[in-house]
Design a protein around this motif. Structure first.
Motif, mmCIF file in Angstrom:
data_model
loop_
_atom_site.group_PDB
_atom_site.id
_atom_site.type_symbol
_atom_site.label_atom_id
_atom_site.label_comp_id
_atom_site.label_asym_id
_atom_site.label_seq_id
_atom_site.Cartn_x
_atom_site.Cartn_y
_atom_site.Cartn_z
ATOM 1 N N GLU A 1 0.815 -1.211 0.000
ATOM 2 C CA GLU A 1 0.000 0.000 0.000
ATOM 3 C C GLU A 1 0.850 1.263 0.000
ATOM 4 O O GLU A 1 0.337 2.355 0.234
ATOM 5 C CB GLU A 1 -0.934 0.000 1.224
ATOM 6 C CG GLU A 1 -2.026 -1.070 1.165
ATOM 7 C CD GLU A 1 -3.077 -0.785 0.096
ATOM 8 O OE1 GLU A 1 -3.078 0.323 -0.463
ATOM 9 O OE2 GLU A 1 -3.900 -1.682 -0.159
ATOM 10 N N ARG A 2 2.155 1.143 -0.222
ATOM 11 C CA ARG A 2 3.010 2.319 -0.202
ATOM 12 C C ARG A 2 4.232 2.087 -1.091
ATOM 13 O O ARG A 2 4.496 0.970 -1.525
ATOM 14 C CB ARG A 2 3.464 2.647 1.217
ATOM 15 C CG ARG A 2 4.336 1.565 1.843
ATOM 16 C CD ARG A 2 4.871 1.954 3.214
ATOM 17 N NE ARG A 2 5.692 3.145 3.146
ATOM 18 C CZ ARG A 2 6.975 3.160 2.792
ATOM 19 N NH1 ARG A 2 7.575 2.018 2.458
ATOM 20 N NH2 ARG A 2 7.656 4.283 2.752
ATOM 21 N N GLY A 3 4.961 3.175 -1.329
ATOM 22 C CA GLY A 3 6.243 3.084 -1.994
ATOM 23 C C GLY A 3 6.175 2.665 -3.449
ATOM 24 O O GLY A 3 5.122 2.701 -4.102
ATOM 25 N N TYR A 4 7.346 2.268 -3.956
ATOM 26 C CA TYR A 4 7.444 1.894 -5.361
ATOM 27 C C TYR A 4 6.511 0.736 -5.699
ATOM 28 O O TYR A 4 5.906 0.713 -6.785
ATOM 29 C CB TYR A 4 8.891 1.517 -5.719
ATOM 30 C CG TYR A 4 8.972 0.857 -7.079
ATOM 31 C CD1 TYR A 4 8.825 1.602 -8.243
ATOM 32 C CD2 TYR A 4 9.140 -0.521 -7.194
ATOM 33 C CE1 TYR A 4 8.855 0.989 -9.495
ATOM 34 C CE2 TYR A 4 9.177 -1.136 -8.432
ATOM 35 C CZ TYR A 4 9.033 -0.382 -9.579
ATOM 36 O OH TYR A 4 9.058 -0.999 -10.802
ATOM 37 N N ALA A 5 6.380 -0.242 -4.803
ATOM 38 C CA ALA A 5 5.538 -1.398 -5.102
ATOM 39 C C ALA A 5 4.095 -0.981 -5.373
ATOM 40 O O ALA A 5 3.439 -1.531 -6.263
ATOM 41 C CB ALA A 5 5.595 -2.408 -3.964
ATOM 42 N N LYS A 6 3.587 0.001 -4.623
ATOM 43 C CA LYS A 6 2.231 0.485 -4.886
ATOM 44 C C LYS A 6 2.162 1.176 -6.240
ATOM 45 O O LYS A 6 1.203 0.967 -7.005
ATOM 46 C CB LYS A 6 1.778 1.440 -3.791
ATOM 47 C CG LYS A 6 0.408 2.071 -4.080
ATOM 48 C CD LYS A 6 -0.096 2.899 -2.934
ATOM 49 C CE LYS A 6 -1.325 3.708 -3.320
ATOM 50 N NZ LYS A 6 -2.369 2.919 -3.988
#
Length: 569
Positions: free
Chosen positions: A533-538
């Motif tokens: 739900e955050r960062g590059y992965a989101k």
């Protein structure tokens, strides 16, 4: 000083900004004449101790620098993110596009006129090329090269391929755990990438076949002195490319992509080449689709390397390497420009094969019509792929009942249950492993054979998923099913017991369930919640394209070659 070179706007200005940039660079010992307008060459290095495949790139960078200085250029090395395929979780593929962003913005922001890309491990070569293509400067690749052949008890070992075979043998009681563990140290005996025709060696070979690297880049072992000499000559050549203004877009034409597809078939190359070439074409602006991979369908398998054969990259090198394969394919190749400035024919016109048990001839191939096949049908409306050269011939036409694993955790928890309701005709189905679902589309499509069947002697089954598989893997594995399950593709609706029909000869993948039944199932379907739900992965999950589009981020497709005009001081 040439007015056409980018570096003028960084180092050629006789004002405060020029002063600052030159002065700070001089703290490294660079003399005044390094800033006289000569080509500034950025050496984009993915060296890392956490990427063992690329651990030799420090030395290659020094060789490139020698070549650049010799040719009258000014070499400057810079780091970018390094993607260790064997080390990263959840999968290195999640970060390929992040590496591409790193490369693109580094090349754009710094005052370089051309770039040498130093990579090797699976995702580094395509990630670097994607980023560089979006800036479109003169660019050339030097790969890290494969490891030496693995050795154990007088036998050659192939990374990835033999690991899988040995793990299955242990499961079947045919190999002791002690012997399995003893092979570990003998498997990886030198710096370099997998010495099988895995994705890393496939991509280093394909950049050669596409004319984006100098001849012999694909197969020279990482520790062979000739690779350092190749890096030196690459440093020479990139300086001339800048002077000629020979950019990536001048080289990577549709014809060169077709040559890569043709070469991949003859090499028995990785299925991952599909998703990487599609993404790279999107950056260049080339109209490439899964349908274009049909140009390789009838190309025979010529290279007898694992996982489609028995030899390894060291043997392939000594047999003649990529130039010898291109010599065999010359009547099938398209005329196309290379980093040498001329036609691809210069790469193979003097090439010879020195071992016909490693590189077969076109009239007498190792296996006919071995190119990757694209499958379509109601289970994969936007396509799926299979690698016939690494599959079991008797399973390329197959109908059987599905056994479904809803996600990777389900697979790991249940694959070796003694009461798993499967037999040799069952088609294993894995969901939730596409670009958005895992996220990152991991190399888990070559699901292990259930333990109860291994004990019965079963060594291959049809397997279907929205995942990828390692280039070192083998088996009748159908991959990259698009759309993926997590966006509501038909794969999401498959239930255990459903009949699936695979016909590689017809290019079809059909779920034999009435449409009305599928529509009813769809009413009750909902996607798994996102894992991040955050960062590059989101950012990745929110913007990644499907496998049939190369799994790039939607806002990264294309390029931006506008000059950088705003100052930082």
């Amino acid at each position: 000083m040439s007015k056409t070179r980018r570096n003028r706007n960084w180092y050629g200005m006789m004002d405060k900004d020029g002063f600052i940039r030159r002065s700070w660079m001089k703290n490294q010992g660079f003399p005044d004449h390094a800033f006289d307008g000569r080509p500034v060459i950025g050496i984009c290095n993915t060296w890392s101790e956490l990427t063992p495949c690329n651990s030799g790139l420090r030395d290659l960078a020094e060789a490139v620098k020698r070549g650049v200085w010799e040719a009258g250029g000014f070499p400057v090395e810079f780091p970018v993110m390094s993607l260790g395929e064997t080390q990263m979780k959840p999968t290195a593929m999640l970060f390929r596009n992040l590496l591409a962003m790193d490369v693109e913005e580094s090349i754009r922001a710094y005052g370089i006129d051309g770039a040498v890309l130093l990579g090797g491990c699976d995702k580094t070569t395509p990630g670097q090329l994607m980023g560089a293509a979006s800036v479109d400067l003169p660019t050339i690749v030097v790969s890290s090269g494969p490891m030496l052949n693995g050795k154990w008890k007088g036998k050659d070992l192939g990374s990835g391929t033999d690991v899988r075979k040995f793990a299955t043998a242990v499961k079947a009681g045919e190999m002791t755990l002690k012997d399995f563990m003893d092979t570990e140290s003998g498997m990886s005996r030198s710096k370099g990438v997998c010495m099988t025709m895995g994705t890393a060696s496939t991509m280093s070979s394909l950049v050669e076949a596409m004319g984006m690297a100098l001849p012999t880049n694909g197969a020279l072992p990482a520790v062979d002195a000739r690779r350092a000499a190749l890096a030196h000559m690459t440093g020479n050549r990139i300086v001339d490319m800048v002077k000629e203004d020979l950019k990536i877009s001048d080289i990577m034409t549709k014809e060169n992509f077709e040559n890569a597809i043709i070469a991949n078939a003859a090499l028995g190359g990785s299925t991952n080449a599909v998703v990487h070439l599609l993404a790279l074409a999107g950056r260049i602006g080339i109209d490439l689709s899964l349908d274009d991979f049909e140009v390789g369908t009838e190309i025979p398998l010529l290279v007898n390397c694992m996982p489609s054969g028995k030899y390894l990259m060291e043997d392939f090198c000594y047999a003649g390497g990529v130039p010898a394969v291109l010599q065999e394919l010359k009547d099938n190749l398209r005329s196309a420009k290379t980093v040498l400035g001329g036609d691809i024919s210069a790469y193979y016109e003097e090439a010879e094969c020195y071992n016909r048990d490693v590189i077969y001839s076109l009239p007498s191939p190792l296996k006919p019509a071995a190119g990757l096949r694209v499958l379509r049908g109601n289970l994969a409306p936007n396509g799926a792929i299979v690698k016939p050269s690494a599959a079991s011939d008797n399973l390329l036409e197959h109908t059987g009942p599905a056994y479904v694993f809803e996600n990777i955790e389900d697979l790991k928890a249940n694959i070796d249950r003694d009461d798993l309701p499967v037999n040799k005709d069952t088609i294993l189905v894995l969901k939730g492993c596409g670009p958005k679902g895992y996220p990152g589309m991991p190399e888990v499509g070559d699901m292990p054979i259930p333990a109860k069947l291994v004990k019965q002697g079963v060594r291959d089954m049809v397997r279907v998923s929205d995942a990828r598989m390692s280039g070192t893997a083998f088996g009748t594995v159908i991959l990259h099913v698009a759309p993926e399950a997590n966006v509501g593709g038909p794969l999401a609706l498959v239930e255990s017991g459903d009949m699936i029909c695979v016909s590689v000869s017809d290019g079809s993948l059909e779920l034999l369930v009435e449409e009305a039944v599928l529509e009813e199932r769809r009413k009750h379907w909902s996607p798994e919640p996102p894992h991040y739900e955050r960062g590059y992965a989101k950012l990745y999950i929110d913007t990644v394209l499907q496998a049939d589009k190369g799994a790039d981020l939607n806002f990264l497709v294309g390029k931006d070659t506008r000059p950088v005009t705003r100052e930082s001081h």
